[in-house]
Design an enzyme around this catalytic site. Structure first.
Site, mmCIF file in Angstrom:
data_model
loop_
_atom_site.group_PDB
_atom_site.id
_atom_site.type_symbol
_atom_site.label_atom_id
_atom_site.label_comp_id
_atom_site.label_asym_id
_atom_site.label_seq_id
_atom_site.Cartn_x
_atom_site.Cartn_y
_atom_site.Cartn_z
ATOM 1 N N CYS A 108 -19.231 -44.368 63.911
ATOM 2 C CA CYS A 108 -19.292 -43.111 63.176
ATOM 3 C C CYS A 108 -20.738 -42.761 62.782
ATOM 4 C CB CYS A 108 -18.354 -43.183 61.972
ATOM 5 S SG CYS A 108 -17.851 -41.586 61.315
ATOM 6 N N HIS A 109 -21.058 -42.751 61.491
ATOM 7 C CA HIS A 109 -22.408 -42.433 61.012
ATOM 8 C C HIS A 109 -23.330 -43.660 60.979
ATOM 9 C CE1 HIS A 109 -20.348 -38.804 59.635
ATOM 10 N NE2 HIS A 109 -21.535 -38.232 59.560
#
Length: 181
Positions: A108-109
């Site tokens: 994800c991030h």
């Protein structure tokens, strides 16, 4: 043979499922999971924007010995990697871990920490779509795929990709490479 996996997170903003699912996959496969963070105490997980559970930190990143770990997992959440990439010890730990050749998995991030560690030149990875410009600016090739394995880097885009992501982490622990997933 049991392996030791470090899960590196900031003190809050961790997407809960991106920590708990890989943690469970690692421990269910018979390996040891260790929570590493810049500060001792507990970390706050989130379910998107809502507070989730807390989890006790096992070791601070300043006290963590790189040689003790067979793999490193970087869970996402927006605030978690954004805070983590401002922590000098955490960024150094990630940089040295990638350089060691041992598996580093980011979802994800979480690749924001890889950007800050300056380890993406010439590497092909995926992430949450909003990171693609940062990844390209850091010399990486961003792709929109469920799972991307480039050498020792294992990356996925979001919680929907967790089954493949977790499988690749366990595969890397058991066979030294996730390339066969």
């Amino acid at each position: 043979m049991s392996k030791k996996v470090g899960f590196l997170v900031a003190s809050e903003g961790i997407e809960q499922v991106e920590l708990t699912d890989p943690w469970k996959a690692v421990t269910d496969a018979g390996h040891e999971a260790v929570l590493i963070s810049p500060e001792s105490g507990e970390v706050q997980m989130f379910n998107h924007l809502d507070k989730g559970d807390t989890k006790k930190v096992d070791v601070t990143v300043g006290d963590a010995n790189l040689e003790d770990y067979d793999a490193l997992v970087l869970p996402g959440g927006v605030a978690n990697p954004d805070a983590l990439r401002t922590e000098k010890d955490a960024v150094s730990f990630v940089r040295e871990f990638v350089a060691s050749g041992r598996p580093v998995a980011a979802i994800c991030h979480a690749p924001w920490t890889l950007v800050e560690a300056d380890v993406l030149k010439g590497r092909r990875i995926t992430s949450w779509p909003s990171l693609q410009t940062d990844i390209r600016n850091a010399g990486g090739e961003w792709v929109d795929e469920e799972l991307v394995i480039d050498g020792n880097l294992i990356t996925s885009r979001n919680p929907d990709d967790l089954p493949k992501f977790c499988g690749a982490v366990v595969e890397a622990l058991e066979h030294g490479s996730a390339a066969t997933v």
